[in-house]
Design an enzyme around this catalytic site. Structure first.
Site, PDB file in Angstrom:
ATOM      1  N   GLN A 180       0.854  -1.204   0.000  1.00 49.05           N
ATOM      2  CA  GLN A 180       0.000   0.000   0.000  1.00 49.05           C
ATOM      3  C   GLN A 180       0.880   1.240   0.000  1.00 49.05           C
ATOM      4  OE1 GLN A 180      -3.374  -0.670   3.074  1.00 49.05           O
ATOM      5  NE2 GLN A 180      -1.825  -2.203   3.530  1.00 49.05           N
ATOM      6  N   ASN A 181       2.190   1.042   0.090  1.00 47.14           N
ATOM      7  CA  ASN A 181       3.094   2.187   0.233  1.00 47.14           C
ATOM      8  C   ASN A 181       3.375   2.831  -1.119  1.00 47.14           C
ATOM      9  OD1 ASN A 181       3.128   1.434   2.857  1.00 47.14           O
ATOM     10  ND2 ASN A 181       5.135   0.452   2.789  1.00 47.14           N
ATOM     11  N   HIS A 219      -1.699   1.472  -4.031  1.00 48.93           N
ATOM     12  CA  HIS A 219      -2.061   2.886  -3.865  1.00 48.93           C
ATOM     13  C   HIS A 219      -1.153   3.810  -4.679  1.00 48.93           C
ATOM     14  CE1 HIS A 219      -4.172   1.840   0.237  1.00 48.93           C
ATOM     15  NE2 HIS A 219      -4.856   1.441  -0.826  1.00 48.93           N
ATOM     16  N   CYS A 273      -1.435  13.666 -15.500  1.00 47.71           N
ATOM     17  CA  CYS A 273      -2.286  14.830 -15.736  1.00 47.71           C
ATOM     18  C   CYS A 273      -3.696  14.582 -15.179  1.00 47.71           C
ATOM     19  CB  CYS A 273      -2.351  15.114 -17.240  1.00 47.71           C
ATOM     20  SG  CYS A 273      -3.557  16.396 -17.618  1.00 47.71           S
ATOM     21  N   CYS A 330       0.028  20.309 -17.652  1.00 48.78           N
ATOM     22  CA  CYS A 330       0.196  19.343 -18.744  1.00 48.78           C
ATOM     23  C   CYS A 330       0.484  20.093 -20.043  1.00 48.78           C
ATOM     24  CB  CYS A 330      -1.081  18.528 -18.877  1.00 48.78           C
ATOM     25  SG  CYS A 330      -1.102  17.394 -20.268  1.00 48.78           S
ATOM     26  N   CYS A 336      -2.876  19.355 -22.482  1.00 50.29           N
ATOM     27  CA  CYS A 336      -4.219  19.905 -22.263  1.00 50.29           C
ATOM     28  C   CYS A 336      -4.233  21.062 -21.277  1.00 50.29           C
ATOM     29  CB  CYS A 336      -5.177  18.798 -21.812  1.00 50.29           C
ATOM     30  SG  CYS A 336      -4.948  18.315 -20.099  1.00 50.29           S
ATOM     31  N   SER A 355      -2.358  -1.335   9.433  1.00 47.71           N
ATOM     32  CA  SER A 355      -3.446  -1.353  10.405  1.00 47.71           C
ATOM     33  C   SER A 355      -4.641  -2.127   9.849  1.00 47.71           C
ATOM     34  CB  SER A 355      -3.857   0.074  10.761  1.00 47.71           C
ATOM     35  OG  SER A 355      -4.193   0.783   9.584  1.00 47.71           O
TER      36      SER A 355
HETATM   37  C1  BJW Z   1       4.868  -1.419  12.525  1.00 45.67           C
HETATM   38  C2  BJW Z   1       6.050  -0.751  12.682  1.00 45.67           C
HETATM   39  C3  BJW Z   1       7.184  -1.536  12.627  1.00 45.67           C
HETATM   40  C4  BJW Z   1       4.557   0.709  12.821  1.00 45.67           C
HETATM   41  N1  BJW Z   1       7.076  -2.851  12.436  1.00 45.67           N
HETATM   42  N2  BJW Z   1       4.766  -2.720  12.348  1.00 45.67           N
HETATM   43  C5  BJW Z   1     -16.200   1.012   4.464  1.00 45.67           C
HETATM   44  C6  BJW Z   1     -15.942  -0.208   3.869  1.00 45.67           C
HETATM   45  C7  BJW Z   1     -15.155  -0.291   2.729  1.00 45.67           C
HETATM   46  C8  BJW Z   1     -14.577   0.837   2.170  1.00 45.67           C
HETATM   47  C9  BJW Z   1     -14.820   2.039   2.770  1.00 45.67           C
HETATM   48  C10 BJW Z   1     -15.623   2.129   3.885  1.00 45.67           C
HETATM   49  N3  BJW Z   1     -15.705   3.444   4.229  1.00 45.67           N
HETATM   50  C11 BJW Z   1     -14.938   4.163   3.365  1.00 45.67           C
HETATM   51  C12 BJW Z   1     -14.390   3.327   2.461  1.00 45.67           C
HETATM   52  C13 BJW Z   1     -13.506   3.683   1.373  1.00 45.67           C
HETATM   53  C14 BJW Z   1     -12.073   4.004   1.769  1.00 45.67           C
HETATM   54  C15 BJW Z   1     -11.681   3.381   3.103  1.00 45.67           C
HETATM   55  O1  BJW Z   1     -11.260   2.245   3.208  1.00 45.67           O
HETATM   56  N4  BJW Z   1     -11.749   4.135   4.184  1.00 45.67           N
HETATM   57  C16 BJW Z   1     -11.428   3.598   5.515  1.00 45.67           C
HETATM   58  C17 BJW Z   1     -10.631   4.620   6.292  1.00 45.67           C
HETATM   59  C18 BJW Z   1     -12.683   3.153   6.180  1.00 45.67           C
HETATM   60  N5  BJW Z   1     -11.249   3.443   0.708  1.00 45.67           N
HETATM   61  C19 BJW Z   1     -11.086   4.068  -0.445  1.00 45.67           C
HETATM   62  O2  BJW Z   1     -11.603   5.160  -0.679  1.00 45.67           O
HETATM   63  C20 BJW Z   1     -10.251   3.344  -1.480  1.00 45.67           C
HETATM   64  N6  BJW Z   1     -10.925   3.293  -2.716  1.00 45.67           N
HETATM   65  C21 BJW Z   1     -12.114   2.671  -2.845  1.00 45.67           C
HETATM   66  O3  BJW Z   1     -12.661   2.105  -1.910  1.00 45.67           O
HETATM   67  O4  BJW Z   1     -12.600   2.697  -4.133  1.00 45.67           O
HETATM   68  C22 BJW Z   1     -13.945   2.278  -4.325  1.00 45.67           C
HETATM   69  C23 BJW Z   1     -14.804   3.509  -4.176  1.00 45.67           C
HETATM   70  C24 BJW Z   1     -14.812   4.423  -5.207  1.00 45.67           C
HETATM   71  C25 BJW Z   1     -15.632   5.532  -5.106  1.00 45.67           C
HETATM   72  C26 BJW Z   1     -16.374   5.759  -3.929  1.00 45.67           C
HETATM   73  C27 BJW Z   1     -16.286   4.853  -2.874  1.00 45.67           C
HETATM   74  C28 BJW Z   1     -15.497   3.708  -3.009  1.00 45.67           C
HETATM   75  C29 BJW Z   1      -8.939   4.094  -1.722  1.00 45.67           C
HETATM   76  C30 BJW Z   1      -8.072   4.095  -0.513  1.00 45.67           C
HETATM   77  C31 BJW Z   1      -6.835   4.969  -0.750  1.00 45.67           C
HETATM   78  C32 BJW Z   1      -5.970   5.116   0.485  1.00 45.67           C
HETATM   79  N7  BJW Z   1      -5.058   6.171   0.288  1.00 45.67           N
HETATM   80  C33 BJW Z   1      -4.065   6.462   1.327  1.00 45.67           C
HETATM   81  C34 BJW Z   1      -3.382   7.817   1.023  1.00 45.67           C
HETATM   82  C35 BJW Z   1      -2.812   7.921  -0.406  1.00 45.67           C
HETATM   83  C36 BJW Z   1      -1.412   7.381  -0.494  1.00 45.67           C
HETATM   84  C37 BJW Z   1      -0.392   8.187   0.308  1.00 45.67           C
HETATM   85  O5  BJW Z   1      -0.549   9.411   0.462  1.00 45.67           O
HETATM   86  O6  BJW Z   1       0.597   7.582   0.757  1.00 45.67           O
HETATM   87  O7  BJW Z   1      -3.133   5.378   1.387  1.00 45.67           O
HETATM   88  S1  BJW Z   1      -4.745   6.515   2.980  1.00 45.67           S
HETATM   89  C38 BJW Z   1      -3.363   5.791   3.757  1.00 45.67           C
HETATM   90  O8  BJW Z   1      -3.803   4.577   4.410  1.00 45.67           O
HETATM   91  C39 BJW Z   1      -2.399   5.383   2.636  1.00 45.67           C
HETATM   92  C40 BJW Z   1      -2.023   3.986   3.074  1.00 45.67           C
HETATM   93  O9  BJW Z   1      -1.542   3.219   1.991  1.00 45.67           O
HETATM   94  C41 BJW Z   1      -3.296   3.448   3.691  1.00 45.67           C
HETATM   95  C42 BJW Z   1      -3.092   2.279   4.609  1.00 45.67           C
HETATM   96  O10 BJW Z   1      -2.366   2.626   5.750  1.00 45.67           O
HETATM   97  P1  BJW Z   1      -1.358   1.587   6.426  1.00 45.67           P
HETATM   98  O11 BJW Z   1      -0.263   1.265   5.491  1.00 45.67           O
HETATM   99  O12 BJW Z   1      -2.113   0.447   6.973  1.00 45.67           O
HETATM  100  O13 BJW Z   1      -0.714   2.516   7.581  1.00 45.67           O
HETATM  101  P2  BJW Z   1      -1.247   2.760   9.079  1.00 45.67           P
HETATM  102  O14 BJW Z   1      -0.566   3.955   9.584  1.00 45.67           O
HETATM  103  O15 BJW Z   1      -2.732   2.740   9.150  1.00 45.67           O
HETATM  104  O16 BJW Z   1      -0.743   1.473   9.878  1.00 45.67           O
HETATM  105  C43 BJW Z   1       0.632   1.242  10.107  1.00 45.67           C
HETATM  106  C44 BJW Z   1       0.747  -0.027  10.929  1.00 45.67           C
HETATM  107  O17 BJW Z   1       2.138  -0.354  11.040  1.00 45.67           O
HETATM  108  C45 BJW Z   1       0.200   0.116  12.357  1.00 45.67           C
HETATM  109  O18 BJW Z   1      -0.647  -0.982  12.624  1.00 45.67           O
HETATM  110  C46 BJW Z   1       1.451   0.070  13.244  1.00 45.67           C
HETATM  111  O19 BJW Z   1       1.227  -0.577  14.491  1.00 45.67           O
HETATM  112  C47 BJW Z   1       2.400  -0.721  12.389  1.00 45.67           C
HETATM  113  N8  BJW Z   1       3.817  -0.427  12.602  1.00 45.67           N
HETATM  114  N9  BJW Z   1       5.758   0.628  12.872  1.00 45.67           N
HETATM  115  C48 BJW Z   1       5.810  -3.393  12.307  1.00 45.67           C
HETATM  116  N10 BJW Z   1       8.416  -0.974  12.799  1.00 45.67           N
HETATM  117 ZN    ZN Z   2      -3.340  16.640 -19.854  1.00 48.56          ZN
END
Ligand code: BJW
Ligand code: ZN
Length: 262
Positions: free
Chosen positions: A109-110, A127, A135, A163, A166, A205
Site C-alpha cells: 500500500q506504500n 495505492h 495529468c 500538462c 491539455c 493497520s
Molecule cells: C509497525 C512498525 C514496525 C509501525 N514494524 N509494524 C467502508 C468499507 C469499505 C470501504 C470504505 C468504507 N468506508 C470508506 C471506504 C472507502 C475508503 C476506506 O477504506 N476508508 C477507511 C478509512 C474506512 N477506501 C477508499 O476510498 C479506497 N478506494 C475505494 O474504496 O474505491 C472504491 C470507491 C470508489 C468511489 C467511492 C467509494 C469507493 C482508496 C483508498 C486509498 C488510500 N489512500 C491512502 C493515502 C494515499 C497514499 C499516500 O498518500 O501515501 O493510502 S490513505 C493511507 O492509508 C495510505 C495507506 O496506503 C493506507 C493504509 O495505511 P497503512 O499502510 O495500513 O498505515 P497505518 O498507519 O494505518 O498502519 C501502520 C501499521 O504499522 C500500524 O498498525 C502500526 O502498528 C504498524 N507499525 N511501525 C511493524 N516498525
Molecule cells: Zn493533460
C-alpha cells in the site's frame, strides 16, 4: 484456530513448517514496513501523518481541487523524504523470501520505492507511487520533476506543473480516498489472495479498503495467516500467527530460521 502472539526473535515451529511447505505466499505491506527507514506511518499515535495532517485536506481529489498547491507541496515534501530514506532489514528480508519460496506475490500500500530499492523486482503498488505523477485532465503520465533542494525541510505550498497537452494540473500518482485502485494491480493481488496457501501481512493497520479485505479473504479461506505488527490490530484474534514486534527484526529472523543458509 491456532492463535499465538510471540515476542520478536521467536518463531513457532509450526510457522516454519508452513512456510517451508507453502506453494504460494502473498506478502502485503503497509506503512509500518517503512517506519524503520524513517518514513512516518499514517495512524500511529503521535508519529502518524494523520496526527498532524487531515486526510480530507490532502488525500482526496476534492482537496486537490480546492488547494492544489497544498496537496502538491505535501507530496513533494514526502517524495523528498522517500528519496533520502534507505530500505531497511524488513525490505531486504522480503526480497530474500521472494527468492526462496516457490511463488511469492508482493503487494504494497506504500507509495515509496523501498521494496524495489531492496531488490524486489515485481511489486504491486495498490495505492500508486509518488514517482508517477499524471495529468488530472487527460491522464497522460508526467515525468516527476527534479527533486527540489528546498523540499527537504518542512512542507511547502507548491503550484503543480501543467500538462503540455491539455493545460490541466499534474497530480500525484497516488490513490486517494474515493478513488479506484489500479485495475491490473488489484486483479493480480485479489487473485493471489484467493490462490495462496500462506498470507503474510506486515506493518498495516488493515483499516483501509479494499486492501484490508485481502487478509480477510485469506482468513475466510482458512489458509495460514501471519501478521507482523508492533501493535494489536482488530484482526489479531482471527490470525494463525501474530508476531508482535518490529518488522525489521521479525522478518529477518523468520527468513533466517526457515532458510538458515541465507
Ligand atoms: C509497525 C512498525 C514496525 C509501525 N514494524 N509494524 C467502508 C468499507 C469499505 C470501504 C470504505 C468504507 N468506508 C470508506 C471506504 C472507502 C475508503 C476506506 O477504506 N476508508 C477507511 C478509512 C474506512 N477506501 C477508499 O476510498 C479506497 N478506494 C475505494 O474504496 O474505491 C472504491 C470507491 C470508489 C468511489 C467511492 C467509494 C469507493 C482508496 C483508498 C486509498 C488510500 N489512500 C491512502 C493515502 C494515499 C497514499 C499516500 O498518500 O501515501 O493510502 S490513505 C493511507 O492509508 C495510505 C495507506 O496506503 C493506507 C493504509 O495505511 P497503512 O499502510 O495500513 O498505515 P497505518 O498507519 O494505518 O498502519 C501502520 C501499521 O504499522 C500500524 O498498525 C502500526 O502498528 C504498524 N507499525 N511501525 C511493524 N516498525
Ligand atoms: Zn493533460
Amino acid at each position: 484456530m491456532d492463535v499465538r502472539t510471540v515476542g520478536a526473535l521467536r518463531i513457532p515451529e509450526e510457522l516454519r513448517g508452513a512456510l517451508r511447505a507453502a506453494e504460494h505466499v502473498v506478502v502485503l505491506t503497509g506503512a509500518g514496513v517503512s517506519a524503520e527507514s524513517g518514513l512516518s506511518t499514517f495512524r500511529d499515535r503521535q508519529t502518524g501523518l494523520w496526527e498532524r495532517f487531515k486526510p480530507e485536506d490532502l488525500a482526496t481529489a476534492g482537496a486537490f481541487e480546492r488547494d492544489p498547491a497544498l496537496v502538491w507541496g505535501w507530496y513533494e515534501w514526502r517524495r523528498a523524504q522517500i528519496a533520502r530514506a534507505l530500505p531497511n532489514s524488513a525490505h531486504t528480508a522480503i526480497k530474500a523470501l521472494g527468492e526462496r519460496v516457490r511463488l511469492m506475490t508482493l503487494a504494497t500500500q506504500n507509495v515509496d520505492d523501498l521494496h524495489e530499492r531492496a531488490g524486489s523486482t515485481v511489486v504491486h503498488h495498490l495505492h500508486g507511487t509518488v514517482a508517477d505523477p499524471f495529468c488530472s485532465g487527460c491522464g497522460r503520465p508526467f515525468q516527476a520533476p527534479q527533486q527540489r533542494r528546498d523540499a527537504s525541510g518542512e512542507q511547502l505550498h507548491l503550484e503543480p506543473p501543467r500538462c503540455s497537452d491539455c493545460g490541466a494540473r499534474i497530480r500525484p500518482g497516488v490513490v486517494w480516498f474515493g478513488e479506484m485502485l489500479p485495475r491490473r494491480e488489484w486483479d493480480i493481488v485479489e487473485r493471489a489472495a484467493m490462490d495462496c496457501d500462506l498470507f503474510i501481512s506486515v506493518g498495516t493497520s488493515a483499516l483501509v479498503y479494499p486492501a484490508a479485505s485481502l487478509m480477510r479473504r485469506a482468513i475466510a479461506r482458512r489458509v495460514t495467516t501471519v501478521q507482523i505488527n508492533l501493535a494489536h490490530t482488530e484482526l489479531d484474534s482471527r490470525i494463525t500467527f501474530v508476531l508482535r514486534g518490529p518488522a525489521g527484526s521479525i522478518l529477518p529472523e523468520l527468513v533466517k530460521c526457515v532458510y538458515p543458509d541465507q
